[in-house]
Scaffold this motif. Sequence first.
Motif: not given
Length: 349
Positions: A331-337
Amino acid sequence: MSAASADADAPNILPPGTVESRNNTANKSQISSEIQAFLNGTDGNGAALGFKSEYRTLFTVWMFVTRLPSPSWVDLHPGFLMRGMVYFPVIGTVLGCMYAILFDVCSVSLGLPPTVAACVSVSFGLYVTGCFHEDGLADSADGIGGGWSKSQVLKIMTDSRVGTFGCAALSMFIFAKLQLLGTLGVSSWSLACTGRLCCTPSPGGGGAGPAIIVAQTLSRLSAPYLIRTRDYVAEVGPKSPFYIFMVEAKHLVTWPRVAFASAYSFGVTSMFYGPVFALTLIMAVLILAHIAGRKGDYLLGGVMGDFLGGTICLCDLFVLVVIMAKGTIVELYQYCVEALSLTEAPDGL
């Protein structure tokens, strides 16, 4: 036949005095003639180290790490052992598959609770490896916890008895591992989608089976990395004539071999969790190994066998913890992307 006569009749795999002679090197940076022969592509006896020698190297590590049968023509030559550090992750994968299969048999076929299945799987692992790395964890905890100076730490670590710190560390390690595997639950076997993080974000992240294989693989990547980047401390005690060879033998763990171990670990992890999360796990393991190496430099002046075993145990737990947190990381990765894409988007769109 007495034990003494049996030893006298046994054939010498290495020439008499070879092991003891390895204790004569005074300078850690000096490469002995035997190690130089390995670096030049021979085994010290004039035989070339070709592709076939990698089989001996692999099975030397297999014999060293496990109690399972090995070919009769393989011996524990320390030169082949050090070259075989590159295969530590490979051995971890094989062992991890065995543990994962046993876990699934207990949890799926027999219907046992995941925590009980984890207990059976972990117990089997302790038997197969002879508590090899766990012994290093206990000895390291005793030495680091009870020693005030480098000499005291080394003396305690080479003591065969287990103290309070060792019992506490070993108990916490086993309890934590059982809890993590039990929480990960029943295995979900599916290959990752290339190019993105695979699986639906969840605390399980594929269950315990894939996590066991990946943890057993990645945790052992710390050993060749530490041996390559740190000095090996000369051990004292009854095993010192064998392990003293490791002081110089770090030169046999070359960067290309470390790179192969890293690439192999990345490939195995990517199969289950995708390349992005695999890279995250590998970086996490190498960072933890680097921190452990700096601690080893401060306390011991480098690393040694027990310290490497303790680090492998810590990396094993750390990988399981990161896999448990995979949902949050995804979720953090997707948010950063998404945030990065909005930042780079042209105004007015």
